[in-house]
Enzyme design. Structure first.
Site, short mmCIF file in Angstrom:
data_model
loop_
_atom_site.label_atom_id
_atom_site.label_comp_id
_atom_site.label_asym_id
_atom_site.label_seq_id
_atom_site.Cartn_x
_atom_site.Cartn_y
_atom_site.Cartn_z
N TYR A 119 0.84 -1.18 0.17
CA TYR A 119 0.00 0.03 -0.02
C TYR A 119 0.96 1.28 -0.10
CZ TYR A 119 -3.18 3.35 1.52
OH TYR A 119 -4.21 4.55 1.62
N GLU A 207 -3.74 7.25 -4.01
CA GLU A 207 -3.66 6.19 -3.54
C GLU A 207 -3.45 5.13 -4.44
OE1 GLU A 207 -7.21 3.94 -1.95
OE2 GLU A 207 -6.23 4.17 0.19
#
Ligand code: ADP
Ligand code: MG
Length: 399
Positions: A119, A207
């Site tokens: 991530y 993101e």
């Protein structure tokens, strides 16, 4: 402003960042054509909506055990079948709310052999006044869950925009992702490229979930979400052109045309206020009196009659609205000007729900007289508490 995954990936690719090959498609035929341009044999068909959690999402029109909004397809026939099942149907994910979102676009992309999922995200961090890069070894899952259960697995690296991205930032990212050798070098390079793309495009948020390590040792952006600072869009005409208004609430789109800050909410009391702080306080006090605001609406400091009329029309388009509370502080704006605007707007829209108006500030007496002599059933209030009580009572009375 938000954009779709495929658009974000095209922008990242322009900044030299590695993404899997892929093409957008608006029809089943286009999806099959898109797949034909890829090497195969594994394709991924991805619903393009402005919400995450698509993989685990469910289509309203399909059986509960049908696949979600991100599907691996092993042949062109599978691509055809998946595209047919997704297009036009409504995908419900953890981020769409119960109503879900209709899928009108697909992205057909290369299937990737995934070894690890990570991530990485970036956002403008108001607390530090810097850009925060947030990374975790726990990719592919809901980052809020990771933050809740295992916060130690999330690392935040802040970058001072005056100084820019330094080699130590890249090393910190690679270290937090526990990468060695060539992958470590790739992470350093990628994080620098991402920071530079973020700044160059005036992003608000970027993101990547997941950022993957492929079986042949490449770091690749597999999914990305990107949003931009609306105040900077004037200097990025190409990015502004990527806006997909079908993904936005129609009332919010209309409000933005009149330069009104409007957010639709779930309650039944429409609010028209000047100033964001006063609008928040108005919503709070409506709740304190046992009702719920139908919207946030800030008409701004210099609202004109046209703006007030547009605001009324937008509020009334929401069928849930059973009453309107106008709360205006006449500072720069004079109360009599506002009162004239309210009377004009109420007549124009044939106002059919109770209206409570609280005016305060310059020329307040003249404003109140205009409202009273208008002959319209407008209830005048003296202060914010009084106004909230009155609108809640009026709505109850009308029900
Ligand atoms: P969302 O976050 O909206 O569910 P993702 O693009 O992150 O959508 O996809 C969900 C999961 O599907 C990923 O975590 C990954 O495991 C898998 N996936 C997505 N794209 C690909 C791809 N191109 N190749 C292989 N697997 C993929
Ligand atoms: Mg994802």
């Amino acid at each position: 402003m938000n954009i779709h995954e495929y658009q974000a990936k095209e922008l990242l690719a322009k900044h030299g960042i590695a993404v899997p090959a892929g093409h957008a498609a608006l029809s089943v035929e286009e999806a099959v054509e898109a797949a034909k341009k890829l090497p195969g044999p594994l394709y991924v068909v991805k619903a393009q909506i402005h919400a995450g959690g698509r993989g685990k999402g469910k289509f309203k029109e399909l059986d509960a055990d049908a696949k979600g909004g991100v599907r691996l397809a092993h042949s062109l026939d599978d691509v055809r079948k998946d595209a047919g099942e997704m297009l036009g149907n409504t995908l419900v994910t953890v981020q769409t709310g119960d109503d879900g979102k209709q899928v009108n676009r697909l992205y057909v992309t290369d299937g990737v052999d995934i070894a690890e999922e990570y991530y990485l995200s970036m956002l403008v961090d108001r607390a530090s006044g810097q850009v925060a890069m947030i990374v975790s070894t726990e990719g592919g899952m809901d980052i809020e869950e990771v933050a809740h259960h295992t916060p130690e697995k999330i690392a935040t690296i802040t970058i001072d925009p005056a100084q820019g991205f330094m080699p130590h930032h890249g090393r910190a990212v690679a270290f937090a992702l526990k990468l060695d050798g060539d992958l470590n070098k790739q992470a350093q390079k990628l994080s620098k490229q991402l920071y530079e793309a973020f700044m160059a495009m005036d992003c608000e948020m970027l993101e990547i979930n997941p950022l993957v390590e492929t079986k042949d040792g490449q770091l690749l952006v597999l999914d990305t979400k990107m949003s931009f600072d609306g105040n900077a869009l004037f200097r990025h005409k190409d990015i502004a052109g990527l806006r997909d208004e079908t993904e936005e609430d129609p009332a919010e789109v209309e409000a933005s045309e009149y330069d009104l800050a409007y957010i639709k909410l779930d309650g039944n009391i429409g609010c028209m206020v000047n100033g964001a702080g006063l609008a928040m306080a108005t919503m709070d006090i409506i709740k304190l009196n046992g009702a719920f605001p139908a919207n946030f609406l800030d008409v701004g400091g210099g609202a004109t009659t046209e703006k007030v009329t547009a605001a009324f029309k937008i509020i009334l388009k929401d069928p849930a609205v059973e009453g309107i509370l106008v709360n205006i502080f006449g500072g720069i704006m004079k109360c009599d000007v506002i009162a004239n605007g309210i009377v004009q707007a109420a007549k124009d829209v044939n106002l059919s729900v109770p209206l409570v108006v609280r005016l305060e500030g310059t020329n307040v007496q003249a404003g109140k007289e205009i409202l009273e002599s208008s002959g319209l059933p407008i209830v005048s209030a003296d202060d914010l508490g009084d106004a909230a009580k009155k609108i809640v009572a009026e709505v109850k009375k009308a029900a």
